[in-house]
Design an enzyme around this catalytic site. Structure first.
Site, PDB file in Angstrom:
ATOM      1  N   ARG A 249       0.836  -1.208   0.000  1.00  0.00           N
ATOM      2  CA  ARG A 249       0.000   0.000   0.000  1.00  0.00           C
ATOM      3  C   ARG A 249       0.866   1.252   0.000  1.00  0.00           C
ATOM      4  O   ARG A 249       0.578   2.229  -0.697  1.00  0.00           O
ATOM      5  CB  ARG A 249      -0.952  -0.017   1.204  1.00  0.00           C
ATOM      6  CG  ARG A 249      -2.067  -1.018   0.990  1.00  0.00           C
ATOM      7  CD  ARG A 249      -2.924  -1.262   2.210  1.00  0.00           C
ATOM      8  NE  ARG A 249      -3.951  -2.248   1.852  1.00  0.00           N
ATOM      9  CZ  ARG A 249      -4.903  -2.692   2.659  1.00  0.00           C
ATOM     10  NH1 ARG A 249      -4.951  -2.247   3.902  1.00  0.00           N
ATOM     11  NH2 ARG A 249      -5.792  -3.567   2.246  1.00  0.00           N
TER      12      ARG A 249
ATOM     13  N   GLN B  68      -9.658   1.208   1.757  1.00  0.00           N
ATOM     14  CA  GLN B  68      -8.751   2.048   2.567  1.00  0.00           C
ATOM     15  C   GLN B  68      -9.561   2.982   3.464  1.00  0.00           C
ATOM     16  O   GLN B  68      -9.209   3.205   4.624  1.00  0.00           O
ATOM     17  CB  GLN B  68      -7.834   2.905   1.667  1.00  0.00           C
ATOM     18  CG  GLN B  68      -7.007   2.125   0.660  1.00  0.00           C
ATOM     19  CD  GLN B  68      -6.110   1.097   1.291  1.00  0.00           C
ATOM     20  OE1 GLN B  68      -5.508   1.348   2.328  1.00  0.00           O
ATOM     21  NE2 GLN B  68      -6.040  -0.086   0.700  1.00  0.00           N
TER      22      GLN B  68
ATOM     23  N   TYR C 162      -5.898  -1.578  -6.907  1.00  0.00           N
ATOM     24  CA  TYR C 162      -5.253  -2.761  -6.301  1.00  0.00           C
ATOM     25  C   TYR C 162      -4.650  -2.483  -4.915  1.00  0.00           C
ATOM     26  O   TYR C 162      -4.615  -1.364  -4.461  1.00  0.00           O
ATOM     27  CB  TYR C 162      -4.276  -3.433  -7.254  1.00  0.00           C
ATOM     28  CG  TYR C 162      -3.079  -2.705  -7.817  1.00  0.00           C
ATOM     29  CD1 TYR C 162      -2.552  -1.553  -7.275  1.00  0.00           C
ATOM     30  CD2 TYR C 162      -2.446  -3.250  -8.949  1.00  0.00           C
ATOM     31  CE1 TYR C 162      -1.435  -0.957  -7.825  1.00  0.00           C
ATOM     32  CE2 TYR C 162      -1.325  -2.649  -9.509  1.00  0.00           C
ATOM     33  CZ  TYR C 162      -0.822  -1.498  -8.938  1.00  0.00           C
ATOM     34  OH  TYR C 162       0.278  -0.920  -9.478  1.00  0.00           O
ATOM     35  N   GLU C 163      -4.264  -3.563  -4.276  1.00  0.00           N
ATOM     36  CA  GLU C 163      -3.767  -3.546  -2.881  1.00  0.00           C
ATOM     37  C   GLU C 163      -4.811  -2.987  -1.916  1.00  0.00           C
ATOM     38  O   GLU C 163      -4.495  -2.255  -0.984  1.00  0.00           O
ATOM     39  CB  GLU C 163      -2.467  -2.734  -2.759  1.00  0.00           C
ATOM     40  CG  GLU C 163      -1.350  -3.118  -3.687  1.00  0.00           C
ATOM     41  CD  GLU C 163      -1.078  -4.608  -3.759  1.00  0.00           C
ATOM     42  OE1 GLU C 163      -1.515  -5.345  -2.854  1.00  0.00           O
ATOM     43  OE2 GLU C 163      -0.441  -5.033  -4.725  1.00  0.00           O
ATOM     44  N   GLY C 164      -6.066  -3.360  -2.137  1.00  0.00           N
ATOM     45  CA  GLY C 164      -7.166  -2.829  -1.336  1.00  0.00           C
ATOM     46  C   GLY C 164      -7.674  -1.581  -2.035  1.00  0.00           C
ATOM     47  O   GLY C 164      -6.972  -0.575  -2.089  1.00  0.00           O
TER      48      GLY C 164
END
Lengths: 606, 262
Positions: A301, A453, A446-448
């Site tokens: 992140r 978030q 991506y990555e959450g």
């Protein structure tokens, strides 16, 4: 090609964050000012000469034959990636901050971030191969057994082997707990892995001789949801006890995705154990996989925040250059007052100048955020006090979702403005701006996703340790209020104080609602809350920058004066034009609208 | 083989907008971004490659103020073992002969089999290498684009006019001025930078070198730049006319005549 404003990097590194101060600590003793400057210069050198030229080559939209290919189960990366990958690994750039015992260079995170910004701005698709490789190595270095560390970590940190992170499945995207990949205990300390993973960035590549996959899977009989997930170490080729490579481990790349951007990176579908012959080892303890994977996800992140910054800065630098060179239309005042219709560079036109100014405000504001976040790792390292360490770690926790979301949302916005500055040419693929825009979009996903978030910020980080991290963040901003006042920037100090107080009220309102029957309304406002939190961080950044510039401008070298003036002017612009909108938006979030959850699902008629 | 490579810190043309100074006799040098002279970087790479093959050490030397330390350090991070800084206010504004005088004094403090310079640097004389060789009474080859080490001698390739190449044998010790393209200079990695971070680089002033300050620097300079300007764009372009095929044929003739094609 400027790529990044080096002057601004130097300003942040030395004048705002004093990076070479870390060299007073034994762990960072090598990294004095001269060394820091040399590292940035050499990172820039490699990025501009070797990595940047591959960015457009690997972009399929430009009709180039260098697209990623899948041939007989083997991913072939763009051929032009091979040379820079070797140079990148030979220069020890892959594991800049890690333990020298395993091939790392023990560098401060802040410095590594500035170097990394060059590589990412030059070609993000390329950088994702070593970037994820690093994350994988970090998991093993932190949670692996001594044997796993010895067999894998050095090979990973030196780039000899590649790494990934394998979470997502067709039915388990944002809801990782729904995953179906299973691990069957073989009774000999190993597990048979069976399942399919999708969207695996750099899931396979011919840059390396082996791939190492940290894979989330559920041991047969483990509880449902995230509580039953374990993390496994699954190499593409098995690794013998003497470190040599063994037989194929039944990890097959069965497809690569067609995407909107980041074409140079292979987004793979991986089949584990389709021939019932895939063996994995447990990393750490059973059912704690999510906890371990969070180490990598947090790193990812923070890395994605830097990617956002990278796209924004590249687009911004292009836009500056173009606006200074492109002659179009007369200077408005000269045309009216003197009848002079001679064409001028478009940077002289007020609206173009406004676009550049807004890009500058967000690019440099986000650079402050990303650098600050990384400096927290170093501050946590050099302090002897447990309380201090907890403080810096808490700040990392709370700033990670803000940096990831805000920097990537702004990246898309800045890259869009970067197209606008070019006018019609911005829309033409021959010019670089369209690619940055297409490439940047994934960073918000991506990555959450950025929505995840926002939920993380509201649901976990705000109330974490009884609100200590958010209080510490507010304390940091308050310190800047005092600094701004000291520098004679009264108006900025007052506005920052008022905005901070308002954000505090919004956080209290939303935080309380999140724990009441209005929880759904609170989470419906989570994204705009994260956005205003990010806006406040930008205000903080510009106050800090303006205070530092004000101090430095007296007695500055002639060539530096416009730089410092630019800092002060941009702070003025941010506080006069952008912050009032953000403060208004804080009120709107405080309204805690019920409308979003009141509207019946049936009212959305497709 | 003991190799001395003479390097210079110069304005980085990729990083600066070059402007003339108010006196009109030089470029505005305040606040420029500097880096190692490109030709010198090739020379250092060549020296490192030779030492990798036959053993020995590479020493880099420069004339400059304390800021010049950064280029020595950079070339040492690349792989040179030693650095020497020649720093004295009396050295400022040396002409090519002054620089060669200083380099000679530095070279004579060691025992070098081979001395290398870049073919040229920013001042444009391309004279230092030749002068240094003459002053030291050593054989000299300029514009070298290939080096092979033999027994007590080198085989060197030289780029000559018309894009032609000649091969010479040259006895050691000797001086070579190195042309770009002779190799592919390596990049500097973090490890190399860390290794040189704490190194003290020896410095010599006029007394330390045993050089009379009156013979170097502005005091000793026998050539002085009196003007510096960017020529106005003239009518030099030749417009080719005719059909595409005719234009191509003419273009090929011109390129052949000028050595661009064989």
């Amino acid at each position: 090609m400027p790529l990044i404003e080096r002057r601004d990097q130097d300003f942040l590194l030395h004048e705002v964050f004093s990076v070479s101060e870390f060299s007073k600590h034994e762990k960072f003793a090598d990294f004095n000012k001269k060394t820091c400057d040399m590292i940035i210069t050499e990172a820039r050198n490699l990025a501009i000469k070797e990595i940047l030229p591959t960015n457009k080559l690997a972009d399929k939209e430009n009709g180039h034959p260098e697209a990623v290919k899948l041939e007989n189960g083997q991913v072939k990366v763009p051929p032009s990636f091979h040379k820079p990958y070797k140079l990148f690994c030979d220069g020890q750039w892959l594991a800049m901050c890690d333990d020298p015992e395993f091939g790392g260079q023990g560098m401060p995170h802040l410095l590594a971030m500035a170097a990394g910004e060059y590589f990412t701005s030059a070609n993000c698709s390329f950088m994702m191969y070593p970037g994820l490789t690093h994350g994988c190595g970090n998991i093993l270095a932190t949670f692996g057994t001594e044997k796993q560390k010895q067999l894998y970590v050095k090979n990973i940190f030196t780039g000899k082997w590649g790494g990934t992170m394998c979470l997502t499945e067709a039915v388990a995207g944002s809801d990782v707990g729904a995953l179906e990949t299973v691990a069957i205990d073989q009774g000999d300390g190993t597990y048979k892995i069976k399942g399919n993973k999708i969207f695996i960035s750099g899931g396979d590549s011919d840059l390396v001789e082996n791939m190492v996959h940290p894979v989330l899977a559920r041991i047969e009989g483990a509880p449902a949801g995230t509580k039953g997930i374990s993390l496994f170490l699954v190499p593409k080729y098995r690794v013998n006890d003497d470190g040599s490579m063994g037989e194929f481990n039944d990890v097959e790349t069965v497809g690569i995705e067609e995407k909107m951007g980041i074409h140079g990176n292979a987004t793979c579908t991986l089949a584990f154990g389709s021939k019932d012959n895939c063996i994995g080892e447990l990393i750490g303890e059973p059912n704690k996989g999510m906890k371990y994977m969070f180490l990598m996800m947090n790193e990812a992140r923070q890395g994605v925040a830097m990617q956002g910054l990278g796209f924004a800065t590249a687009s911004y630098c292009n836009a500056i250059q173009y606006a200074k060179e492109r002659i179009q239309g007369p200077n408005l005042m000269k045309a009216v007052l003197e009848g002079d219709l001679t064409g001028v560079p478009i940077i002289q036109h007020p609206d173009v100048r406004r676009m550049l100014m807004s890009m500058k405000a967000y690019v440099e504001g986000c650079r402050f955020l990303v650098y600050y976040l990384n400096s927290c790792f170093d501050k946590a390292t050099v302090t002897d006090s447990d309380d201090e360490k907890t403080k810096w770690e808490g700040l990392i926790e709370i700033l990670t979702p803000i940096a990831k979301s805000y920097c990537t949302d702004k990246a898309v916005e800045v890259a869009s403005t970067g197209i606008q500055v070019y006018g019609g040419y911005g829309f033409i693929e021959e010019y670089p701006q369209a690619q940055h825009y297409r490439d940047a979009k994934i960073t918000a996903i991506y990555e959450g996703t950025n929505g995840i978030q926002a939920m993380d910020l509201l649901g976990r980080k705000l109330g974490m340790r009884k609100g200590k991290p958010i209080m510490d963040l507010m304390g940091e901003v308050n310190a800047t209020v005092a600094k701004a006042r000291e520098a004679g920037l009264e108006k900025i100090a007052d506005s920052l104080q008022a905005a901070l107080n308002k954000l505090g009220e919004v956080a209290m309102t939303l935080g309380a609602a999140a724990m009441s029957e209005k929880a759904l309304d609170a989470f419906a406002s989570a994204t705009p809350f994260l956005e205003v939190a990010g806006d406040l961080v930008m205000a903080w950044a510009w106050a800090e920058r303006a205070a530092a510039a004000k101090k430095a401008i007296e007695g500055a070298k002639k060539k530096d004066v416009p730089f410092y003036e630019g800092q002060i002017a941009t702070a003025k612009y941010f506080y006069e034009q952008l912050l009032p909108t953000a403060v208004g938006k804080m009120d709107s979030v405080k309204n805690l609208t019920g409308a979003i959850m009141e509207i019946p699902e049936e009212a959305f008629v497709g | 083989m003991e190799i001395l490579v003479c390097v210079k810190r110069v304005p980085d043309t990729a990083e600066n907008e070059i402007e003339l100074n108010s006196a009109g006799n030089d470029i505005e040098r305040d606040d420029l971004v500097y880096s190692v002279n490109e030709w010198d970087n090739y020379a250092v790479e060549e020296a490192i490659q030779i030492v990798d093959k036959v053993g020995g050490t590479v020493t880099v030397v420069t004339v400059g103020d304390e800021d010049a330390d950064e280029v020595l350090r950079r070339e040492m991070a690349m792989g040179a073992q030693n650095g020497i800084l020649l720093n004295d206010e009396a050295f400022e504004d040396s002409d090519a002969m002054g620089i060669a005088t200083l380099l000679k004094a530095a070279a004579e403090k060691g025992k070098y089999d081979l001395i290398m310079t870049g073919a040229q640097a920013d001042a444009g004389y391309a004279a230092v290498g030749g002068m240094l060789a003459a002053m030291m009474d050593l054989p000299y080859a300029s514009l070298v684009n290939m080096v092979e080490v033999g027994d007590g001698k080198l085989t060197v390739g030289r780029e000559i006019e018309g894009g032609n190449q000649e091969i010479n044998e040259i006895e050691l010790p000797c001086v070579l001025s190195i042309q770009t393209g002779i190799n592919e200079p390596r990049y500097v990695g973090i490890k190399g930078i860390r290794q040189v971070s704490g190194i003290e680089i020896p410095e010599f002033d006029a007394a330390g070198l045993g050089v009379d300050p009156a013979t170097v620097g502005a005091a000793g300079a026998k050539t002085k730049r009196v003007d510096y300007f960017i020529p106005e764009t003239g009518e030099g372009a030749e417009m080719l006319t005719g059909s595409t095929e005719e234009i191509i044929a003419k273009l090929i003739d011109i390129m052949k005549a000028n050595g661009g094609l064989k």
